[in-house]
Motif scaffolding. Structure first.
Motif, PDB file in Angstrom:
ATOM      1  N   PHE A 144       0.805  -1.234   0.000  1.00  0.00           N
ATOM      2  CA  PHE A 144       0.000   0.000   0.000  1.00  0.00           C
ATOM      3  C   PHE A 144       0.829   1.271   0.000  1.00  0.00           C
ATOM      4  O   PHE A 144       0.303   2.352  -0.231  1.00  0.00           O
ATOM      5  N   GLY A 145       2.092   1.167   0.348  1.00  0.00           N
ATOM      6  CA  GLY A 145       2.990   2.319   0.312  1.00  0.00           C
ATOM      7  C   GLY A 145       2.724   3.332   1.416  1.00  0.00           C
ATOM      8  O   GLY A 145       2.034   3.070   2.400  1.00  0.00           O
ATOM      9  N   GLU A 146       3.284   4.504   1.210  1.00  0.00           N
ATOM     10  CA  GLU A 146       3.176   5.573   2.210  1.00  0.00           C
ATOM     11  C   GLU A 146       1.746   6.075   2.340  1.00  0.00           C
ATOM     12  O   GLU A 146       1.299   6.438   3.427  1.00  0.00           O
ATOM     13  N   ALA A 167     -10.643  19.485  16.434  1.00  0.00           N
ATOM     14  CA  ALA A 167      -9.716  18.623  17.167  1.00  0.00           C
ATOM     15  C   ALA A 167      -9.540  17.294  16.451  1.00  0.00           C
ATOM     16  O   ALA A 167      -8.444  16.726  16.436  1.00  0.00           O
ATOM     17  N   ALA A 168     -10.612  16.788  15.846  1.00  0.00           N
ATOM     18  CA  ALA A 168     -10.522  15.542  15.083  1.00  0.00           C
ATOM     19  C   ALA A 168      -9.588  15.721  13.885  1.00  0.00           C
ATOM     20  O   ALA A 168      -8.751  14.861  13.602  1.00  0.00           O
ATOM     21  N   LEU A 169      -9.728  16.838  13.191  1.00  0.00           N
ATOM     22  CA  LEU A 169      -8.834  17.113  12.061  1.00  0.00           C
ATOM     23  C   LEU A 169      -7.395  17.301  12.532  1.00  0.00           C
ATOM     24  O   LEU A 169      -6.453  16.849  11.876  1.00  0.00           O
ATOM     25  N   GLY A 170      -7.242  17.949  13.679  1.00  0.00           N
ATOM     26  CA  GLY A 170      -5.902  18.120  14.237  1.00  0.00           C
ATOM     27  C   GLY A 170      -5.277  16.801  14.659  1.00  0.00           C
ATOM     28  O   GLY A 170      -4.084  16.575  14.446  1.00  0.00           O
ATOM     29  N   GLY A 171      -6.077  15.925  15.246  1.00  0.00           N
ATOM     30  CA  GLY A 171      -5.584  14.601  15.616  1.00  0.00           C
ATOM     31  C   GLY A 171      -5.178  13.791  14.402  1.00  0.00           C
ATOM     32  O   GLY A 171      -4.171  13.074  14.408  1.00  0.00           O
ATOM     33  N   SER A 172      -5.968  13.912  13.353  1.00  0.00           N
ATOM     34  CA  SER A 172      -5.637  13.230  12.107  1.00  0.00           C
ATOM     35  C   SER A 172      -4.325  13.742  11.540  1.00  0.00           C
ATOM     36  O   SER A 172      -3.448  12.961  11.152  1.00  0.00           O
ATOM     37  N   ALA A 173      -4.184  15.054  11.492  1.00  0.00           N
ATOM     38  CA  ALA A 173      -2.951  15.647  10.961  1.00  0.00           C
ATOM     39  C   ALA A 173      -1.745  15.276  11.817  1.00  0.00           C
ATOM     40  O   ALA A 173      -0.651  15.009  11.283  1.00  0.00           O
ATOM     41  N   ALA A 174      -1.931  15.225  13.133  1.00  0.00           N
ATOM     42  CA  ALA A 174      -0.820  14.887  14.025  1.00  0.00           C
ATOM     43  C   ALA A 174      -0.352  13.450  13.818  1.00  0.00           C
ATOM     44  O   ALA A 174       0.859  13.186  13.760  1.00  0.00           O
ATOM     45  N   LEU A 175      -1.285  12.513  13.687  1.00  0.00           N
ATOM     46  CA  LEU A 175      -0.871  11.124  13.493  1.00  0.00           C
ATOM     47  C   LEU A 175      -0.286  10.887  12.101  1.00  0.00           C
ATOM     48  O   LEU A 175       0.627  10.083  11.951  1.00  0.00           O
ATOM     49  N   VAL A 176      -0.799  11.584  11.100  1.00  0.00           N
ATOM     50  CA  VAL A 176      -0.207  11.468   9.761  1.00  0.00           C
ATOM     51  C   VAL A 176       1.217  12.013   9.776  1.00  0.00           C
ATOM     52  O   VAL A 176       2.139  11.399   9.229  1.00  0.00           O
ATOM     53  N   ALA A 177       1.414  13.154  10.414  1.00  0.00           N
ATOM     54  CA  ALA A 177       2.759  13.722  10.507  1.00  0.00           C
ATOM     55  C   ALA A 177       3.686  12.808  11.296  1.00  0.00           C
ATOM     56  O   ALA A 177       4.852  12.617  10.927  1.00  0.00           O
ATOM     57  N   GLY A 178       3.170  12.223  12.364  1.00  0.00           N
ATOM     58  CA  GLY A 178       3.980  11.287  13.144  1.00  0.00           C
ATOM     59  C   GLY A 178       4.346  10.045  12.365  1.00  0.00           C
ATOM     60  O   GLY A 178       5.472   9.541  12.468  1.00  0.00           O
ATOM     61  N   SER A 179       3.409   9.539  11.577  1.00  0.00           N
ATOM     62  CA  SER A 179       3.720   8.347  10.779  1.00  0.00           C
ATOM     63  C   SER A 179       4.738   8.657   9.698  1.00  0.00           C
ATOM     64  O   SER A 179       5.574   7.824   9.364  1.00  0.00           O
ATOM     65  N   ARG A 180       4.692   9.866   9.147  1.00  0.00           N
ATOM     66  CA  ARG A 180       5.696  10.247   8.151  1.00  0.00           C
ATOM     67  C   ARG A 180       7.057  10.441   8.801  1.00  0.00           C
ATOM     68  O   ARG A 180       8.084  10.089   8.230  1.00  0.00           O
ATOM     69  N   LEU A 181       7.049  11.019   9.995  1.00  0.00           N
ATOM     70  CA  LEU A 181       8.314  11.262  10.698  1.00  0.00           C
ATOM     71  C   LEU A 181       8.988   9.961  11.109  1.00  0.00           C
ATOM     72  O   LEU A 181      10.208   9.818  11.028  1.00  0.00           O
ATOM     73  N   LEU A 182       8.177   9.009  11.536  1.00  0.00           N
ATOM     74  CA  LEU A 182       8.721   7.740  12.028  1.00  0.00           C
ATOM     75  C   LEU A 182       8.721   6.643  10.979  1.00  0.00           C
ATOM     76  O   LEU A 182       8.926   5.469  11.314  1.00  0.00           O
ATOM     77  N   ALA A 183       8.535   6.998   9.716  1.00  0.00           N
ATOM     78  CA  ALA A 183       8.442   5.999   8.647  1.00  0.00           C
ATOM     79  C   ALA A 183       9.747   5.230   8.509  1.00  0.00           C
ATOM     80  O   ALA A 183      10.851   5.787   8.628  1.00  0.00           O
ATOM     81  N   ASP A 184       9.590   3.952   8.231  1.00  0.00           N
ATOM     82  CA  ASP A 184      10.724   3.081   7.985  1.00  0.00           C
ATOM     83  C   ASP A 184      11.003   3.095   6.485  1.00  0.00           C
ATOM     84  O   ASP A 184      10.124   2.815   5.684  1.00  0.00           O
ATOM     85  N   ASP A 185      12.204   3.413   6.094  1.00  0.00           N
ATOM     86  CA  ASP A 185      12.528   3.569   4.675  1.00  0.00           C
ATOM     87  C   ASP A 185      13.070   2.286   4.057  1.00  0.00           C
ATOM     88  O   ASP A 185      14.024   2.303   3.280  1.00  0.00           O
ATOM     89  N   ARG A 186      12.462   1.147   4.380  1.00  0.00           N
ATOM     90  CA  ARG A 186      12.925  -0.128   3.851  1.00  0.00           C
ATOM     91  C   ARG A 186      12.414  -0.399   2.441  1.00  0.00           C
ATOM     92  O   ARG A 186      12.881  -1.308   1.794  1.00  0.00           O
ATOM     93  N   SER A 187      11.423   0.334   1.971  1.00  0.00           N
ATOM     94  CA  SER A 187      10.822   0.017   0.672  1.00  0.00           C
ATOM     95  C   SER A 187      11.666   0.397  -0.485  1.00  0.00           C
ATOM     96  O   SER A 187      12.658   0.171  -0.817  1.00  0.00           O
TER      97      SER A 187
END
Length: 94
Positions: A40-42, A74-94
């Motif tokens: 599914f990718g990033e 707040a829901a939109l902010g929570g969504s943006a925060a988790l998306v940003a966190g997942s991008r920040l902590l992404a594993d670059d094995r692909s």
């Protein structure tokens, strides 16, 4: 709106568990399965984290007694925060 946030938490949580199980089974020795990050990718990672963050942010703000518009923000902010966190902590094995 609490029902919408609850459904988002449930859907995001189930998707996260399914993602982790699929990733663990793909990493098993001798497995020929592709992991979800490869499949599914990033974008897939961002969708799962965005849905979960939307539900968690909205649910917590709703139960805190915030007005519906603020809870939605707040829901939109929570969504943006988790998306940003997942991008920040992404594993670059692909």
């Amino acid at each position: 709106m609490v029902v919408v946030y609850g459904i988002a938490v449930l859907a995001g949580g189930l998707a996260l568990v399914a993602w982790l199980v699929a990733d663990a089974s793909a990493d098993a020795p001798g497995s020929r399965r592709r992991g979800p990050a490869e499949r599914f990718g990033e974008l897939g990672t961002q969708v799962v984290s965005g849905v979960l963050g939307f539900g968690l942010g909205g649910m917590s703000a709703s139960f805190a007694g915030w007005h519906a518009a603020l809870a939605f923000a707040a829901a939109l902010g929570g969504s943006a925060a988790l998306v940003a966190g997942s991008r920040l902590l992404a594993d670059d094995r692909s």
